[in-house]
Design an enzyme around this catalytic site. Structure first.
Site, PDB file in Angstrom:
ATOM      1  N   GLN A  39       0.823  -1.220   0.000  1.00 57.08           N
ATOM      2  CA  GLN A  39       0.000   0.000   0.000  1.00 57.08           C
ATOM      3  C   GLN A  39       0.854   1.265   0.000  1.00 57.08           C
ATOM      4  O   GLN A  39       0.337   2.355  -0.272  1.00 57.08           O
ATOM      5  CB  GLN A  39      -0.954   0.009   1.196  1.00 57.08           C
ATOM      6  CG  GLN A  39      -2.049  -1.053   1.089  1.00 57.08           C
ATOM      7  CD  GLN A  39      -2.956  -1.005   2.293  1.00 57.08           C
ATOM      8  OE1 GLN A  39      -2.665  -1.602   3.320  1.00 57.08           O
ATOM      9  NE2 GLN A  39      -4.047  -0.273   2.185  1.00 57.08           N
ATOM     10  N   LEU A  84      -7.310   1.769   3.502  1.00 54.55           N
ATOM     11  CA  LEU A  84      -6.673   3.065   3.240  1.00 54.55           C
ATOM     12  C   LEU A  84      -6.441   3.280   1.742  1.00 54.55           C
ATOM     13  O   LEU A  84      -6.278   4.419   1.305  1.00 54.55           O
ATOM     14  CB  LEU A  84      -5.346   3.165   4.004  1.00 54.55           C
ATOM     15  CG  LEU A  84      -5.487   3.199   5.538  1.00 54.55           C
ATOM     16  CD1 LEU A  84      -4.111   3.196   6.191  1.00 54.55           C
ATOM     17  CD2 LEU A  84      -6.287   4.416   5.985  1.00 54.55           C
ATOM     18  N   HIS A 135      -3.889  -8.403   0.877  1.00 56.80           N
ATOM     19  CA  HIS A 135      -3.120  -7.352   0.193  1.00 56.80           C
ATOM     20  C   HIS A 135      -1.804  -7.881  -0.354  1.00 56.80           C
ATOM     21  O   HIS A 135      -1.431  -7.560  -1.481  1.00 56.80           O
ATOM     22  CB  HIS A 135      -2.778  -6.212   1.164  1.00 56.80           C
ATOM     23  CG  HIS A 135      -3.799  -5.118   1.209  1.00 56.80           C
ATOM     24  ND1 HIS A 135      -4.197  -4.417   0.097  1.00 56.80           N
ATOM     25  CD2 HIS A 135      -4.481  -4.583   2.252  1.00 56.80           C
ATOM     26  CE1 HIS A 135      -5.095  -3.497   0.451  1.00 56.80           C
ATOM     27  NE2 HIS A 135      -5.297  -3.584   1.758  1.00 56.80           N
ATOM     28  N   HIS A 160      -7.465  -9.524   5.887  1.00 58.86           N
ATOM     29  CA  HIS A 160      -7.502  -8.366   4.982  1.00 58.86           C
ATOM     30  C   HIS A 160      -6.081  -8.020   4.510  1.00 58.86           C
ATOM     31  O   HIS A 160      -5.844  -7.798   3.324  1.00 58.86           O
ATOM     32  CB  HIS A 160      -8.157  -7.191   5.721  1.00 58.86           C
ATOM     33  CG  HIS A 160      -8.232  -5.905   4.950  1.00 58.86           C
ATOM     34  ND1 HIS A 160      -9.427  -5.291   4.638  1.00 58.86           N
ATOM     35  CD2 HIS A 160      -7.260  -5.093   4.441  1.00 58.86           C
ATOM     36  CE1 HIS A 160      -9.181  -4.185   3.963  1.00 58.86           C
ATOM     37  NE2 HIS A 160      -7.865  -4.032   3.842  1.00 58.86           N
ATOM     38  N   GLU A 161      -5.135  -7.988   5.464  1.00 60.70           N
ATOM     39  CA  GLU A 161      -3.761  -7.585   5.113  1.00 60.70           C
ATOM     40  C   GLU A 161      -3.027  -8.687   4.342  1.00 60.70           C
ATOM     41  O   GLU A 161      -2.236  -8.400   3.436  1.00 60.70           O
ATOM     42  CB  GLU A 161      -2.976  -7.196   6.368  1.00 60.70           C
ATOM     43  CG  GLU A 161      -3.580  -6.055   7.191  1.00 60.70           C
ATOM     44  CD  GLU A 161      -3.871  -4.784   6.388  1.00 60.70           C
ATOM     45  OE1 GLU A 161      -3.236  -4.556   5.355  1.00 60.70           O
ATOM     46  OE2 GLU A 161      -4.768  -4.021   6.817  1.00 60.70           O
TER      47      GLU A 161
END
Ligand SMILES: [Zn+2]
Length: 181
Positions: A60, A105, A150, A146-147
């Site tokens: 991110q 984010l 990513h 969730h991470e």
């Protein structure tokens, strides 16, 4: 000369936003915890707290490494609880599921309910390079999934209906175009 009366320089990194293609990259495992990785983790915490957010994956901030920072301390004034997960992998996930309203984010101001396994067992390295395992439930289980998504190039909108996903991608693509023009 006296030191300037300012706080130490923040090392904020820019958070990349949907539809940035880098969000779809599969991040590389960290082979060794070097000074660069420690600096990346420090900067990720600065960036995450500044946003503010409760979890951040290195991709991110445009760095395709399997590094995740998190702080689930809820209320303001509650002591910080910074957590780092390097090369995290899900070893086990429960059949039982839980639904949380998620945000990201990289997809600012968009929230949607996502159903995921309620419990997961995750193996990861800490900043000392020690292998650790955590049995997570509740918000930690959701956040870890969730991470970890990513670092595999997956976004939480991939878990919602195609109709809703297409709508949010369209909205962000239009906004990105406007910024470029
Ligand atoms: Zn996210």
């Amino acid at each position: 000369m006296a030191r300037p009366l300012t706080s130490p320089p923040l090392a904020l990194r820019e958070i990349i936003i949907l539809p940035d293609k880098r969000l779809r990259l599969v991040s590389e495992p960290v082979k060794k915890i070097t000074a660069d990785i420690r600096k990346l983790v420090d900067d990720m915490f600065e960036t995450m707290y500044d946003a503010p957010g409760i979890g951040l994956a290195a991709i991110q901030v445009g760095t395709p490494k399997r590094v995740v920072t998190m702080d689930l301390a809820k209320k303001e004034g509650e002591p910080k609880n910074p957590q780092v997960f390097i090369n995290p992998e899900i070893l086990w996930a429960s059949a039982e599921t839980a639904t949380y309203e998620e945000g990201c984010l990289s997809i600012p101001e968009y929230y949607s309910d996502v159903e995921r396994p309620a419990q997961v067992k995750v193996r990861y390295l800490d900043l000392e390079g020690t292998t650790r395992e955590v049995d997570a439930n509740g918000l930690l289980a959701t956040c870890l999934q969730h991470e970890i998504d990513h670092i595999n190039g997956v976004l939480f909108i991939d878990h919602i209906s195609k109709l809703k996903r297409d709508r949010v991608i369209k909205k962000f693509s239009k906004a990105a175009k406007r910024t470029v023009e």
